[in-house]
Design a protein around this motif. Sequence first.
Motif, PDB file in Angstrom:
ATOM      1  N   VAL A 126     138.809 -31.129 138.086  1.00  0.00           N
ATOM      2  CA  VAL A 126     137.390 -31.195 137.732  1.00  0.00           C
ATOM      3  C   VAL A 126     137.168 -32.426 136.866  1.00  0.00           C
ATOM      4  O   VAL A 126     138.011 -32.769 136.031  1.00  0.00           O
ATOM      5  N   ARG A 127     136.022 -33.111 137.090  1.00  0.00           N
ATOM      6  CA  ARG A 127     135.709 -34.371 136.415  1.00  0.00           C
ATOM      7  C   ARG A 127     134.468 -34.228 135.553  1.00  0.00           C
ATOM      8  O   ARG A 127     133.657 -33.311 135.750  1.00  0.00           O
ATOM      9  N   TRP A 128     134.308 -35.163 134.638  1.00  0.00           N
ATOM     10  CA  TRP A 128     133.046 -35.263 133.892  1.00  0.00           C
ATOM     11  C   TRP A 128     131.883 -35.281 134.875  1.00  0.00           C
ATOM     12  O   TRP A 128     131.869 -36.036 135.843  1.00  0.00           O
ATOM     13  N   GLY A 129     130.892 -34.417 134.619  1.00  0.00           N
ATOM     14  CA  GLY A 129     129.685 -34.379 135.431  1.00  0.00           C
ATOM     15  C   GLY A 129     129.731 -33.434 136.601  1.00  0.00           C
ATOM     16  O   GLY A 129     128.681 -33.160 137.218  1.00  0.00           O
ATOM     17  N   ASP A 130     130.910 -32.907 136.973  1.00  0.00           N
ATOM     18  CA  ASP A 130     130.970 -31.966 138.088  1.00  0.00           C
ATOM     19  C   ASP A 130     130.188 -30.698 137.746  1.00  0.00           C
ATOM     20  O   ASP A 130     130.068 -30.302 136.581  1.00  0.00           O
ATOM     21  N   LYS A 131     129.702 -30.020 138.765  1.00  0.00           N
ATOM     22  CA  LYS A 131     128.907 -28.806 138.562  1.00  0.00           C
ATOM     23  C   LYS A 131     129.771 -27.701 137.975  1.00  0.00           C
ATOM     24  O   LYS A 131     130.894 -27.479 138.414  1.00  0.00           O
ATOM     25  N   VAL A 132     129.217 -27.001 136.987  1.00  0.00           N
ATOM     26  CA  VAL A 132     129.907 -25.873 136.379  1.00  0.00           C
ATOM     27  C   VAL A 132     129.183 -24.570 136.669  1.00  0.00           C
ATOM     28  O   VAL A 132     129.802 -23.586 137.072  1.00  0.00           O
ATOM     29  N   VAL A 133     127.881 -24.528 136.466  1.00  0.00           N
ATOM     30  CA  VAL A 133     127.129 -23.289 136.680  1.00  0.00           C
ATOM     31  C   VAL A 133     126.186 -23.446 137.861  1.00  0.00           C
ATOM     32  O   VAL A 133     125.825 -24.561 138.258  1.00  0.00           O
ATOM     33  N   ALA A 134     125.805 -22.322 138.435  1.00  0.00           N
ATOM     34  CA  ALA A 134     124.916 -22.318 139.594  1.00  0.00           C
ATOM     35  C   ALA A 134     123.617 -23.049 139.268  1.00  0.00           C
ATOM     36  O   ALA A 134     123.051 -22.879 138.182  1.00  0.00           O
ATOM     37  N   GLY A 135     123.151 -23.853 140.203  1.00  0.00           N
ATOM     38  CA  GLY A 135     121.922 -24.611 140.015  1.00  0.00           C
ATOM     39  C   GLY A 135     122.117 -25.971 139.396  1.00  0.00           C
ATOM     40  O   GLY A 135     121.150 -26.737 139.270  1.00  0.00           O
ATOM     41  N   ALA A 136     123.336 -26.294 139.013  1.00  0.00           N
ATOM     42  CA  ALA A 136     123.597 -27.609 138.421  1.00  0.00           C
ATOM     43  C   ALA A 136     123.345 -28.703 139.451  1.00  0.00           C
ATOM     44  O   ALA A 136     123.747 -28.573 140.612  1.00  0.00           O
ATOM     45  N   PRO A 137     122.695 -29.794 139.064  1.00  0.00           N
ATOM     46  CA  PRO A 137     122.465 -30.895 140.001  1.00  0.00           C
ATOM     47  C   PRO A 137     123.735 -31.717 140.206  1.00  0.00           C
ATOM     48  O   PRO A 137     124.670 -31.659 139.401  1.00  0.00           O
ATOM     49  N   THR A 138     123.760 -32.476 141.277  1.00  0.00           N
ATOM     50  CA  THR A 138     124.850 -33.418 141.508  1.00  0.00           C
ATOM     51  C   THR A 138     124.783 -34.519 140.461  1.00  0.00           C
ATOM     52  O   THR A 138     123.709 -35.047 140.162  1.00  0.00           O
ATOM     53  N   PHE A 139     125.932 -34.871 139.895  1.00  0.00           N
ATOM     54  CA  PHE A 139     125.955 -35.847 138.818  1.00  0.00           C
ATOM     55  C   PHE A 139     125.522 -37.228 139.304  1.00  0.00           C
ATOM     56  O   PHE A 139     125.936 -37.693 140.363  1.00  0.00           O
ATOM     57  N   ASP A 140     124.677 -37.877 138.510  1.00  0.00           N
ATOM     58  CA  ASP A 140     124.231 -39.243 138.773  1.00  0.00           C
ATOM     59  C   ASP A 140     124.168 -39.953 137.426  1.00  0.00           C
ATOM     60  O   ASP A 140     123.374 -39.593 136.562  1.00  0.00           O
ATOM     61  N   ALA A 141     125.015 -40.954 137.239  1.00  0.00           N
ATOM     62  CA  ALA A 141     125.083 -41.643 135.956  1.00  0.00           C
ATOM     63  C   ALA A 141     123.758 -42.279 135.571  1.00  0.00           C
ATOM     64  O   ALA A 141     123.504 -42.509 134.379  1.00  0.00           O
ATOM     65  N   TYR A 142     122.908 -42.563 136.543  1.00  0.00           N
ATOM     66  CA  TYR A 142     121.631 -43.223 136.284  1.00  0.00           C
ATOM     67  C   TYR A 142     120.480 -42.233 136.112  1.00  0.00           C
ATOM     68  O   TYR A 142     119.363 -42.641 135.816  1.00  0.00           O
TER      69      TYR A 142
END
Length: 688
Positions: A126-142
């Motif tokens: 698992v990486r920084w920004g990956d989804k943890v809980v339901a409904g989490a958005p896809t990570f976007d640094a911007y």
Amino acid sequence: MTPALGTRFLPITPVASAGAHTRASRDPMTCLLRCGSACDHPEPNRSEHAHVQDEIAKVVGRRGVLRSALLGGTVLAAGGALAGEAAAAPARAQSRDLTRSWFRPVRPNKRHAVVTATGFTSSVVVRWGDKVVAGAPTFDAYRQTVEAAKTQFGYNCDYVGLVPLAGRTDEALLVVNHEYTNENLMFPTGVYTADEVKRLAMYNHGMSVVRVRQGRTPGSWKQVKVLSRCPENRRLHLDTRFRLTGPAVGDPRLRTKADPRGTTVRGTLNNCAGGMTPWGTVLSGEENFNQYFDAGAGVPAEYAAEYARYGITGAGKGWGTVEPRFDLSQEPHEPHRFGWIVEVDPSNASSVPRKHTMLGRFKHEGANIIIAKNGRAVAYMGDDERGDYLYKFVSREKMDPSGTRAARRHNLGLLTAGTLYVARLSGDGSADGQHDGTGRWIPLCDENTSYVPGMSVADVLLFTRLAADKVGPTKMDRPEDVEPNPVNKKIYAALTNNSNRGTEAMPVDEANPLATSMVRSALGEPLTAASGNRNGYVLELTEDGDRHTGRAFSWDLMLVCGDPAAAETWFGGFDKSKVSPISCPDNLSFDSRGNLWISTDGNVLGSNDGIFRVPTSGPERGRVVQFLTVPAGAEACGPLVTDGDRSLFFAVQHPGEITGATFEEQASTWPHTDDFPRPSVCVAYRDR
């Protein structure tokens, strides 16, 4: 792992440092962001108590240096130890069992990759920004938002725990700390306002609970992606409610405008190491909490002594401008609500995590528990600061091992009442050479009585450093992880380093050989002398009669870390021609056979940090063998050997954190899925 389309790979040569940094072994950027460059400030402990260095000097002077001089002619210089031994070694049977596997040690290197021993591999879980809980958005640094950060895996993972999942043998709950942030590497220039950056950084702290599943290859693991089937998944952040427990609850110095009763704290900060309890919860240590508080209109004079002893200067991160509770002039008690041991129940996402005042308040690296012969829970802890102390806590009640619901409720209260101790070490040693000193655990308080003159129970627990100063414990060189070995029942403490040893503020005597240490500026460069204890130690404590609830112990200097070519190093008496160089031990763990696994932070021998296996008994006691290295600029955290000793979980913290690096000009792109680095939890296992 396949790189993302358009990924920009960077050259192997890291961004050049902005200048010399001589007072700590980490990169200056890491020192500033992680602990507020603590080594560049005066030592908070100004008491006159003896330093552990004085006691260690007697040991090294009597045995270590003599033995090292005899072996010194056989070791290989310039970080080349083990090369000949590995090349000449006979073929060994391969095993997935990390306790038994023979492997060629990983050579020191500066690669932008995780390098494992031959026959093993690693994968990102698992990486920084990956989804943890339901409904989490896809990570976007911007397109980062606070609401998204509350649902995604936080930054700079540190402690790694794996808790069994009821009814499943192929799945478990991964529990991870998120220690601190690096805004330079996290946020593209011009995309966010200064206040947005502060808020986003705030909510990338905390902890994560993530369900994981075994992979196809034995020993491998991966995140369970169907979040709707992961009810235990959870992000603990600065809005999460924590309940205070123990004797200090309700003390006026814990009360704030938002919490006039002094019973509930919002959030947890700078969580470093931790441990799993025998009753199925996770303990997490709040470490360098002092750096988050701003002076605002001025630092309150009423707590000048207390603030100074904890390094609270008012030179914070500017959070007070967006969150008034981090402004000392508005909420002078808010710092008192951090610096505790946190307990989290991963299997119950609706449970309220707790901060245990009975375990004292200081810069907790972590807490690790062993159940004593009489059934009481004993927690061992280190205060990660130059010149601070080792502690233990003994519970009032005994653990109930029956596994019933009533037993679980009972065990969840074990850390709320008992006795808190601090350690005093003496260097009188033992004639047989098996023990190099003795010591006493000095009581500070129990839940009803203070044993420190002039201080109440609440005083002792809120200002534990000041209480300990009064009873004469031994100053240690940055005590970090303190772990009981479940096999031999001894206690092991990582004393990471102390670059200021030998200065006027931290004097040494003539017998102290580690007022200077041998270091290497880069791979291939010769060893040179540097001031202070730069490479650290591993201390071994043996409670008298294995009575972990008792007052007396003996201690042994198991490892004096460094390059085996340096005369001052000591590896438990093992042949120095057959060990890996090791520098700055930080986190410790054990496998089922009692082997010690060490992760390092701040290598000053020219190599990246890494993870090492060390037997603690038998003919190979002290044989340090490097199992892996982490990418340039990173530190190795964890580690955790689990899954029948087939899996080594570890965290890669702050990859590419090298002075001069920015989001646009990164020093690393590890794990090479984006054009910026992402701190991640990994697992290593045999792949052939």
